[in-house]
Design a protein around this motif. Structure first.
Motif, mmCIF file in Angstrom:
data_model
loop_
_atom_site.group_PDB
_atom_site.id
_atom_site.type_symbol
_atom_site.label_atom_id
_atom_site.label_comp_id
_atom_site.label_asym_id
_atom_site.label_seq_id
_atom_site.Cartn_x
_atom_site.Cartn_y
_atom_site.Cartn_z
ATOM 1 N N ARG A 1 1.088 -1.401 0.259
ATOM 2 C CA ARG A 1 0.169 0.022 0.335
ATOM 3 C C ARG A 1 0.834 1.423 -0.119
ATOM 4 O O ARG A 1 -0.195 2.614 -0.591
ATOM 5 N N THR A 2 1.945 1.370 1.120
ATOM 6 C CA THR A 2 2.737 2.273 0.883
ATOM 7 C C THR A 2 3.731 2.625 -0.762
ATOM 8 O O THR A 2 3.346 3.654 -1.314
ATOM 9 N N VAL A 3 4.104 1.098 -1.166
ATOM 10 C CA VAL A 3 4.429 1.696 -2.447
ATOM 11 C C VAL A 3 3.630 2.472 -3.768
ATOM 12 O O VAL A 3 3.893 2.559 -4.154
ATOM 13 N N SER B 1 0.456 4.065 -3.440
ATOM 14 C CA SER B 1 0.781 5.531 -2.366
ATOM 15 C C SER B 1 1.668 6.442 -3.132
ATOM 16 O O SER B 1 1.152 7.390 -3.280
ATOM 17 N N THR B 2 2.663 6.153 -2.616
ATOM 18 C CA THR B 2 3.871 6.830 -2.795
ATOM 19 C C THR B 2 4.198 6.488 -4.652
ATOM 20 O O THR B 2 4.453 8.156 -5.179
ATOM 21 N N PHE B 3 3.544 5.927 -5.222
ATOM 22 C CA PHE B 3 3.626 6.156 -6.637
ATOM 23 C C PHE B 3 3.134 6.964 -6.975
ATOM 24 O O PHE B 3 2.888 7.895 -8.115
ATOM 25 N N LEU C 1 1.707 9.433 -5.584
ATOM 26 C CA LEU C 1 1.789 10.486 -5.226
ATOM 27 C C LEU C 1 2.317 11.633 -6.228
ATOM 28 O O LEU C 1 2.957 12.737 -6.832
ATOM 29 N N VAL C 2 3.719 10.550 -6.343
ATOM 30 C CA VAL C 2 4.479 11.165 -7.460
ATOM 31 C C VAL C 2 4.123 11.367 -8.821
ATOM 32 O O VAL C 2 4.236 12.530 -9.309
ATOM 33 N N ILE D 1 -6.882 6.864 -4.249
ATOM 34 C CA ILE D 1 -6.234 6.181 -3.476
ATOM 35 C C ILE D 1 -7.257 5.564 -2.025
ATOM 36 O O ILE D 1 -7.606 4.006 -1.984
#
Length: 386
Positions: A10-12, A14-16, A18-19, A54
């Protein structure tokens, strides 16, 4: 060993996302002459859309229990449409940057001032809405009936003009209107097929939610039967119940199994293998050795496999025709153009050794209710002597 792989995943993701949000927001606002109020409004609008994506993604990851809340289905349908909007917007932003690069090296003729003007940015924000409307209208028309004559040198005379209706990737779910299922059944029955085959991803939800659709599918008629193999999506929603639901409405479920049909003096074998996703759910996966032990040398062999990628291995079994789906032909722009980089056999007819492979680009759709650059396909295969 990872303590919380789902949390890391989930973190990966979400980060993607966001970028991507930062990139799109930057490219849409940096070179315009919008006021700070307009810029803030635009970035806030994009932030809301990306946050919705998300949120829906996280909700989908938790959707592992039967839930009849109508609000959840409406929310997911809206979120899927937003995903489509973002998909088109990102594609247009990237295309604009490519044109800007070409302009910089003096290949293109458009100036940077024109490409990155406020008017151009406004157009980029509006075009995805048009794309979604057009794509939705394509889906609303229902499946396009495509007739595909296939010729075989060794086709038995009694199989000449045998008609097989091929359905795949219908994706029955809260996103698919019941009226489209009704329309499909009516279309198929009007063709009066000899055989009907389903090559997976027919159900993409809990079976308990879709008793009406299954009752509609029960109305399908074919002279020599209806055959079905599961795709990867059936395994995401309790495959045991899903497969039983198809058996209950009279479908012949083929899990590494060959059924023989005697048509005059000819023997036709209908063969089916499950999707490789079955292995991840501790279900019976594709077993070509088991399949081979059931094949008869003098029969005409039609094999159903959700995944066309298995064709190289299936051809070695002496199969005459493989029918598959899975790819959706990319479904909508830009994936309908990029699909060739992910799927060697992405749509249409292929010859692999002595075997022919036909890949239906999907009778329904997955995710947002739209297609752009593709269409919903109902294939009528007609066997002919070459």
């Amino acid at each position: 060993m990872l303590k919380n792989p789902m949390g890391i995943f989930r973190t990966v993701i979400s980060t993607f996302v966001l970028v991507i949000f930062v990139y799109v927001s930057h490219q849409l606002t940096r070179f315009t002459n919008f006021s700070w109020q307009s810029t803030t409004l635009l970035v806030s609008f994009l932030a809301f859309l990306f946050a919705l994506v998300i949120g829906s993604f996280m909700l989908l990851l938790r959707e592992r229990r039967l839930d009849h809340n109508p609000w959840r289905d409406r929310f997911m349908n809206g979120a899927l449409t937003v995903m489509a909007y973002i998909n088109f917007l990102i594609s247009l932003v990237i295309l604009r940057d490519v044109f800007a690069f070409l302009d910089k090296i003096s290949i293109a003729t458009l100036s940077l001032e024109t490409l990155y003007s406020s008017q151009a940015t406004t157009t980029l924000m509006g075009l995805p809405v048009l794309f979604i409307l057009v794509g939705h209208l394509i889906v609303r028309k229902g499946a396009f009936n495509k007739t595909v004559p296939l010729r075989f040198t060794h086709l038995p005379a009694d199989l000449e003009n045998l008609r097989i209706v091929h359905i795949t990737d219908l994706h029955i779910s809260p996103s698919l209107p019941v009226r489209l299922v009704k329309k499909l059944v009516s279309q198929v029955n009007k063709l009066k097929p000899d055989l009907i085959v389903f090559t997976g991803d027919i159900l993409d939800s809990f079976v308990e939610k879709h008793t009406e659709e299954f009752q509609i599918l029960k109305g399908l008629h074919a002279k020599h039967g209806i055959y079905y193999v599961p795709g990867n999506h059936e395994y995401y929603w309790n495959a045991t119940k899903s497969l039983q639901a198809f058996r209950d409405i009279g479908f012949q479920v083929l899990i590494n199994k060959a059924e023989s049909l005697r048509l005059g003096s000819a023997e036709l074998q209908m063969i089916g293998i499950p999707d490789p996703a079955a292995n991840h759910f501790k279900e019976e996966g594709p077993d070509l050795v088991k399949v081979q032990s059931q094949l008869k040398p003098d029969s005409f062999k039609v094999l159903l496999s959700h995944q066309p990628a298995l064709a190289k291995h299936i051809e070695k079994l002496g199969v005459d025709l493989q029918l598959s789906g899975h790819t959706h032909g990319g479904q909508f722009f830009p994936w309908n153009l990029l699909i060739v980089f992910f799927q060697r056999y992405n749509k249409g007819l292929y010859r692999i050794g002595d075997m022919q492979l036909y890949v239906n680009q999907g009778t329904g759709y997955w995710g947002p209710q739209l297609r752009l650059g593709t269409y919903c396909e109902l294939t009528e295969i007609i066997l002919r002597k070459e």
